[in-house]
Design an enzyme around this catalytic site. Structure first.
Site, short mmCIF file in Angstrom:
data_model
loop_
_atom_site.label_atom_id
_atom_site.label_comp_id
_atom_site.label_asym_id
_atom_site.label_seq_id
_atom_site.Cartn_x
_atom_site.Cartn_y
_atom_site.Cartn_z
N LYS A 60 53.19 45.75 35.45
CA LYS A 60 52.05 46.67 35.33
C LYS A 60 52.11 47.70 36.46
CE LYS A 60 49.00 43.35 37.62
NZ LYS A 60 47.57 43.18 37.85
N ARG A 156 36.96 37.08 37.43
CA ARG A 156 37.27 38.44 36.97
C ARG A 156 37.02 38.52 35.46
NH1 ARG A 156 43.00 40.99 38.89
NH2 ARG A 156 43.87 39.43 37.49
N HIS A 186 44.41 32.65 35.97
CA HIS A 186 44.98 33.35 37.13
C HIS A 186 44.33 32.82 38.41
CE1 HIS A 186 47.10 36.52 39.16
NE2 HIS A 186 46.02 37.15 39.53
N ARG A 242 54.24 33.99 35.75
CA ARG A 242 54.05 35.45 35.71
C ARG A 242 54.47 35.98 37.07
NH1 ARG A 242 49.17 33.40 33.92
NH2 ARG A 242 48.15 34.26 35.75
N TYR A 288 47.30 69.69 62.14
CA TYR A 288 45.87 69.97 61.97
C TYR A 288 45.03 69.26 63.03
CZ TYR A 288 46.78 71.81 57.26
OH TYR A 288 47.22 72.54 56.18
N CYS A 334 50.16 65.80 57.05
CA CYS A 334 49.66 66.86 56.16
C CYS A 334 49.89 66.43 54.71
CB CYS A 334 50.41 68.16 56.42
SG CYS A 334 50.46 68.65 58.15
N MET A 335 49.54 67.30 53.78
CA MET A 335 49.68 66.93 52.37
C MET A 335 51.16 66.73 51.98
SD MET A 335 48.26 68.91 48.99
CE MET A 335 46.57 69.03 49.53
N ASP A 336 52.03 67.58 52.57
CA ASP A 336 53.44 67.55 52.14
C ASP A 336 54.43 67.34 53.29
OD1 ASP A 336 52.34 68.80 49.67
OD2 ASP A 336 52.12 70.49 51.05
N1 PMH Z 1 49.17 37.51 36.37
C1 PMH Z 1 48.07 38.30 36.40
C2 PMH Z 1 47.02 38.10 35.38
C3 PMH Z 1 47.96 39.27 37.39
O1 PMH Z 1 46.88 40.05 37.42
C4 PMH Z 1 49.00 39.42 38.36
C5 PMH Z 1 48.93 40.39 39.48
C6 PMH Z 1 50.11 38.58 38.26
C7 PMH Z 1 50.16 37.63 37.26
C8 PMH Z 1 51.27 38.66 39.22
O2 PMH Z 1 50.88 38.29 40.50
P1 PMH Z 1 51.91 38.42 41.73
O3 PMH Z 1 52.23 39.85 41.84
O4 PMH Z 1 51.11 37.92 42.89
O5 PMH Z 1 53.08 37.59 41.37
N2 PMH Z 1 47.73 41.04 39.64
C9 PMH Z 1 47.32 41.68 40.75
C10 PMH Z 1 46.09 42.31 40.83
O6 PMH Z 1 45.24 42.37 39.84
N3 PMH Z 1 45.91 42.80 42.03
O7 PMH Z 1 47.00 42.53 42.75
C11 PMH Z 1 47.88 41.82 41.98
#
Ligand code: PMH
Length: 395
Positions: A60, A156, A186, A242, A288, A334-336
């Site tokens: 993600k 969550r 999770h 995961r 700046y 700065c920005m860049d």
């Molecule tokens: N599974 C779920 C549902 C997650 O949201 C995440 C990471 C992972 C697995 C993977 O976790 P890891 O990167 O610690 O292995 N989610 C997030 C989050 O929502 N904010 O930081 C990490």
């Protein structure tokens, strides 16, 4: 170098290091993603897992800023069996790139978008009876696969009670196109030194799972573990882990890093080049607001990166590497552009490493995160698309 089209390319450094250079990159700041490191991290993790526990590569947020398509391809080639993203949009990007592996979306997807997911064979997450009722009203040309999320203490999203579980399962028998293919939870603190809350979550999960199996005697995929849980208890992760942060070669916390379950290899490094170097007499101000004044004759270099790239202003005072030596950022970012106090005169074009190894020195992602009082996850996500990602290694 001047290409055939006459465009000047500042890529001699990259070419010398045999990095694949993407056309159309002209700026002198870049991120290198070492795909071999991702492959290595997945393979090491794979070795510690039981044969029947597979890997979901969590990609993600554009693979935590590493680039979702190349990371997805590398992860699948290295043994990952599924991909996970947060948004339906992120899943569709992978499909458009021709990736046909199973994909799970973690986040909430509106009922009216579920047909698009089904068409693209994308598995969605759900946890609300009302959501299922809406989706049940739709007709699907292809089957829709769902994973059910259980909230065992993250607070969550997810169903929390056996009662909610029963209600949801009743709704699941209403549409022949909808299949429940997985359940998961999770952890909120699998990376802590104190694992009592983690164990409480596991106990709650076990209890729900027992009830679930009684009510739903169909085969199903079960997954609970993020990187922290998987590194620590690889044998207790059910059907999948995961794997997120540690696939990229970073540890989820200092506690897990110290345990050294696997010696991970970071995939992300960031570099730039000096684009200006000058001798400044004592008493001159830099950038700046004049927050930095030279105290003696000083060499000041400029690099083309700034907060517009996600190289945050709070990094003023942090050090980066030139010639394998730390050199401090002076004056406001700065920005860049960012100014550096140099230990000596360096030619324009000298390589600067902001994250990663240079000679025998290293600036870890964790160093940047510590300086910003945040976690390593946030850094590659914050370094935005304005900085090109250049991929090294097999793909
Ligand atoms: N599974 C779920 C549902 C997650 O949201 C995440 C990471 C992972 C697995 C993977 O976790 P890891 O990167 O610690 O292995 N989610 C997030 C989050 O929502 N904010 O930081 C990490």
């Amino acid at each position: 170098m001047i290409s055939e089209s006459g465009i000047i390319r500042h890529t001699h450094l990259l070419e010398k290091e045999r990095i694949v250079v993407t056309d159309g990159i002209f700026r002198d700041t870049w991120v290198e993603i070492d795909l071999n490191a991702i492959e290595y991290n997945i393979k090491r993790m794979r070795e510690t897992l039981p044969q029947d526990t597979n890997i979901i590569a969590v990609i993600k947020a554009d693979a935590y800023g590493h680039g979702s398509v190349p990371v997805a391809r590398t992860a699948l080639q290295s043994g990952a069996k599924m991909l996970a993203v947060a948004l339906l949009e992120e899943a569709l990007v992978l499909r458009e790139a021709g990736i046909d592996a199973p994909i799970l979306v973690f986040g909430w997807v509106a009922p009216e978008a579920t047909q698009i997911a089904a068409e693209a064979a994308i598995t969605l997450t759900f946890y609300q009876k009302e959501w299922l009722q809406e989706v049940n009203k739709l007709t699907f040309n292809k089957k829709l696969n769902l994973h059910m999320k259980w909230d065992t203490g993250m607070g969550r999203v997810g169903i929390r009670t056996e009662n909610e579980l029963k209600q949801v399962l009743d709704e699941l028998n209403c549409n022949p196109s909808i299949y429940l293919t997985g359940v998961y939870t999770h952890f909120a603190s699998a990376d802590d030194t104190d694992l009592s809350y983690f164990n409480e979550q596991r106990a709650r999960f076990e209890k729900l799972l027992t009830e679930f199996k009684r009510l739903w005697p169909h085969p199903i995929d079960v997954h609970i573990g993020n990187s922290a849980a998987s590194l620590r208890l690889p044998k207790e992760m059910y059907d999948y882990i995961r794997f997120g942060i540690s696939m990229y070669g970073l540890y989820p916390s200092k506690a897990v890093k110290q345990e050294e379950n696997i010696a991970l290899r970071p995939a992300f490094s960031m570099h730039s080049k000096l684009i200006h170097v000058k001798r400044v007499p004592a008493g001159e101000s830099i950038s700046y607001g004049g927050t930095y004044q030279t105290t003696t004759d000083e060499w000041i270099g400029t690099i083309p990166i700034g907060y517009g790239d996600g190289w945050l202003r709070k990094l003023q005072g942090f050090s980066i590497l030139i010639d394998g030596k730390p050199q401090q950022i002076v004056g406001r970012i700065c920005m860049d552009q960012t100014m550096i106090r140099l230990d000596k005169d360096y030619p324009v074009g000298t390589k600067v490493t902001l994250i990663g190894k240079q000679d025998h020195a290293v600036i870890e992602m964790d160093d940047v995160a510590d300086y910003l009082d945040t976690i390593n996850y946030e850094i590659p996500c914050t370094i935005n698309k304005r900085i090109p990602r250049i991929y090294k290694g097999s793909l």
